[in-house]
Design an enzyme around this catalytic site. Structure first.
Site, PDB file in Angstrom:
ATOM      1  N   HIS A 173       0.845  -1.197   0.000  1.00  0.00           N
ATOM      2  CA  HIS A 173       0.000   0.000   0.000  1.00  0.00           C
ATOM      3  C   HIS A 173       0.883   1.250   0.000  1.00  0.00           C
ATOM      4  O   HIS A 173       1.297   1.726   1.060  1.00  0.00           O
ATOM      5  CB  HIS A 173      -0.916   0.011   1.223  1.00  0.00           C
ATOM      6  CG  HIS A 173      -2.021  -0.986   1.160  1.00  0.00           C
ATOM      7  ND1 HIS A 173      -3.200  -0.750   0.491  1.00  0.00           N
ATOM      8  CD2 HIS A 173      -2.120  -2.248   1.659  1.00  0.00           C
ATOM      9  CE1 HIS A 173      -3.987  -1.809   0.594  1.00  0.00           C
ATOM     10  NE2 HIS A 173      -3.352  -2.725   1.285  1.00  0.00           N
ATOM     11  N   GLU A 175      -0.035   4.194  -0.500  1.00  0.00           N
ATOM     12  CA  GLU A 175      -0.792   5.373  -0.058  1.00  0.00           C
ATOM     13  C   GLU A 175      -0.706   5.627   1.434  1.00  0.00           C
ATOM     14  O   GLU A 175      -1.043   6.735   1.893  1.00  0.00           O
ATOM     15  CB  GLU A 175      -2.266   5.238  -0.478  1.00  0.00           C
ATOM     16  CG  GLU A 175      -3.078   4.195   0.273  1.00  0.00           C
ATOM     17  CD  GLU A 175      -2.982   2.792  -0.322  1.00  0.00           C
ATOM     18  OE1 GLU A 175      -3.855   1.966  -0.028  1.00  0.00           O
ATOM     19  OE2 GLU A 175      -2.015   2.534  -1.078  1.00  0.00           O
ATOM     20  N   ASP A 231     -16.885  26.230   4.130  1.00  0.00           N
ATOM     21  CA  ASP A 231     -17.346  25.706   2.841  1.00  0.00           C
ATOM     22  C   ASP A 231     -18.191  26.725   2.088  1.00  0.00           C
ATOM     23  O   ASP A 231     -17.907  27.063   0.931  1.00  0.00           O
ATOM     24  CB  ASP A 231     -18.154  24.420   3.048  1.00  0.00           C
ATOM     25  CG  ASP A 231     -17.399  23.371   3.839  1.00  0.00           C
ATOM     26  OD1 ASP A 231     -16.155  23.434   3.854  1.00  0.00           O
ATOM     27  OD2 ASP A 231     -18.045  22.503   4.451  1.00  0.00           O
TER      28      ASP A 231
END
Length: 524
Positions: A173, A175, A231
């Protein structure tokens, strides 16, 4: 503002991996745009998205198990670079005619691999590197035309590549941070294997969105639901950059706000950005609609519906106030983020974890077209865009606060009295975290009122029967995953003492120590 061409996505095909979102994030950290698609997407559906490259994620299955997800071999005939990771590596092997089998030696956690040929994928790697593995099956024979790049004790083929066809794979992995050279491996694939440029930056995101918004809106009027959080504030600033005074922001005081919310919007955001603001007092409307409701999904949908009804009323007022110089309000701006989309089902076959009021909670008879310029971004990316746009740091670095507000932090019916209790407790927590200098150290600290729960206590030598308050401090990069924050005991004691002394009807403070998964950040 110079324009920039749209970025073709690197598609992460999700085979049920716990790390699929993390892969997408690591690609973005390499300044390359990425999106997630389900493994159920057909080759035609994948190619319709015009991917610049494809990454096949890990997953919990064995490639030979009945019903296990498979990769259509046609995917590797499209001329698009592909990287397989863990299960994706094995599924790629099987689809291309290689061999996968059990070795009898499973590898979980930290695992050394021996690099026998660096190739493109492992360029710059030492002869041995530490990786993070999680597999029982292993590739025993690479497909024809592939060079074996690395091996491990439990994986005869731990990495391979066919650079001519631009096909690559690793068993580990890359990541996760436990693979120290993992980001280098991903960047080798993106830059050298797929030939992509690291040009997906906040400036380019702004340029692309400004160009799209201007082309779509034309001379129409637009309203934006502004909550004062990062946001909606960044979304508003971005749209204003595109269309100027065609935008009117609508701040809905729905009675579910924290102490000081409305004042902060006018003091910080409006003063800095200069946007037109319309404030609507809708507290009675929302509380009436929520009366008697305890189901969290129903709460979210009611709040989403009432927001839209208020925006419709506000739009008519904007048109009336503009007179002959006005035009129809055709668009509504929302600060929807990528995690909102994923958790609400995402439209891509993902599970519906919970309906966000601005995604799954919208009414079917919506009269506006939506503009959601942040829909593909994670929270930290939104903050970068906000800083680039000049949004005040006090808003950019504000802890996330959900659109439904305190309505989903009261477990039980939402009433004015319960909101007052929660508002007082929430303000104490925010004051103490700020005084301790922890505002940026933790991602968010929801304060939850268990309104339908009471416990026995003793205060002033007498029996009490009060509500518990739950503290939910979490640390995260993007809200897709999170861990509970280890706050100093002295700080927790101070918060508990103040809440139980200063907030009526509360006699107990508890700490939520659950990660995400299995728990979500918000309780509802």
């Amino acid at each position: 503002m110079t324009s920039s061409p749209s970025h073709r996505p690197v598609l992460v095909v999700d085979f049920g991996a716990q790390y699929a979102q993390l892969i997408a994030r690591r690609v973005r950290e390499a300044r390359v745009f990425s999106q997630i698609v389900p493994h159920t997407a057909t080759v035609d559906e994948i190619m319709a998205k015009d991917p610049a490259a494809i990454i096949l994620s890990g997953g919990p299955s064995s490639v030979y198990a009945e019903g296990a997800p498979a990769v259509d071999p046609r995917l590797f005939e499209q001329g698009v670079p592909v990287l397989g990771i863990c299960y994706g590596f094995q599924a790629m092997t099987v689809a291309l005619g290689g061999q996968v089998a059990e070795t009898g030696l499973r590898e979980f956690g930290r695992t050394p691999v021996n690099v026998c040929e660096a190739g493109v994928l492992l360029a710059g790697s030492p002869d041995e590197q530490a990786t993070w593995m999680s597999h029982g099956d292993a590739v025993h024979a690479a497909p024809e035309g592939f060079a074996v790049l690395a091996t491990s004790a439990g994986a005869p083929v731990a990495a391979f590549e066919d650079d001519e066809r631009r096909l690559y794979g690793v068993q580990w992995h890359p990541e996760v941070k436990h693979s120290p050279l993992g980001q280098s491996t991903l960047e080798n694939f993106l830059y050298n294997g797929a030939g992509l440029q690291p040009d997906w930056t906040p400036g380019n995101v702004i340029a692309e969105q400004v160009e799209r918004i201007r082309a779509r809106v034309g001379d129409a009027r637009v309203i934006c639901g502004l909550s004062g959080g990062v946001d909606s504030s960044v979304a508003a600033a971005l749209v204003q950059r595109a269309i100027g005074d065609q935008l009117t922001c609508v701040f809905v005081d729905h009675g579910l706000l924290r102490a000081g919310e409305a004042e902060q919007v006018e003091r910080d955001f409006v003063a800095a950005v200069g946007v037109k603001l319309k404030v609507v007092d809708a507290e009675e409307r929302f509380l009436t609609a929520l009366a008697g409701v305890t189901d969290p999904e129903t709460k979210r949908k009611i709040i989403g519906r009432e927001f839209i009804r208020v925006f419709e009323d506000a739009a008519r007022e904007v048109v009336a106030e503009a007179g002959e110089s006005g035009g129809e309000v055709k668009f509504l701006v929302q600060g929807t983020l990528y995690p909102d989309v994923v958790e609400s089902g995402g439209g891509e076959g993902a599970a519906n974890i919970k309906s966000h009021h601005n995604v799954g909670g919208l009414p079917d008879d919506l009269q506006f077209e939506l503009i959601e310029p942040l829909r593909t971004l994670f929270k930290d990316e939104v903050r970068s865009v906000g800083l680039e746009l000049g949004v005040p740091e006090a808003i950019v670095w504000r802890q996330p606060f959900p659109g439904p507000g305190l309505g989903i932090r009261i477990i039980g019916e939402v009433t004015r009295a319960r909101l007052d209790i929660l508002r007082e407790a929430d303000l104490i927590v925010r004051e103490e975290l700020s005084a301790a200098g922890l505002d940026r150290e933790i991602w968010q600290c929801p304060v939850v009122l268990l309104a339908d729960v009471r416990s026995v206590g003793v205060q002033g030598d007498g029996r009490t029967y009060g509500h518990p308050i739950v503290l939910r401090p979490v640390s995260s990069e993007d809200a897709m995953t999170a861990d509970w924050s280890r706050l100093p005991f002295e700080l927790l004691a101070q918060i508990s003492n103040r809440i139980t002394n200063e907030v009526a009807d509360v006699n107990r403070v508890v700490l939520d120590v659950t990660s995400k998964p299995p728990g979500t950040i918000e309780w509802e």
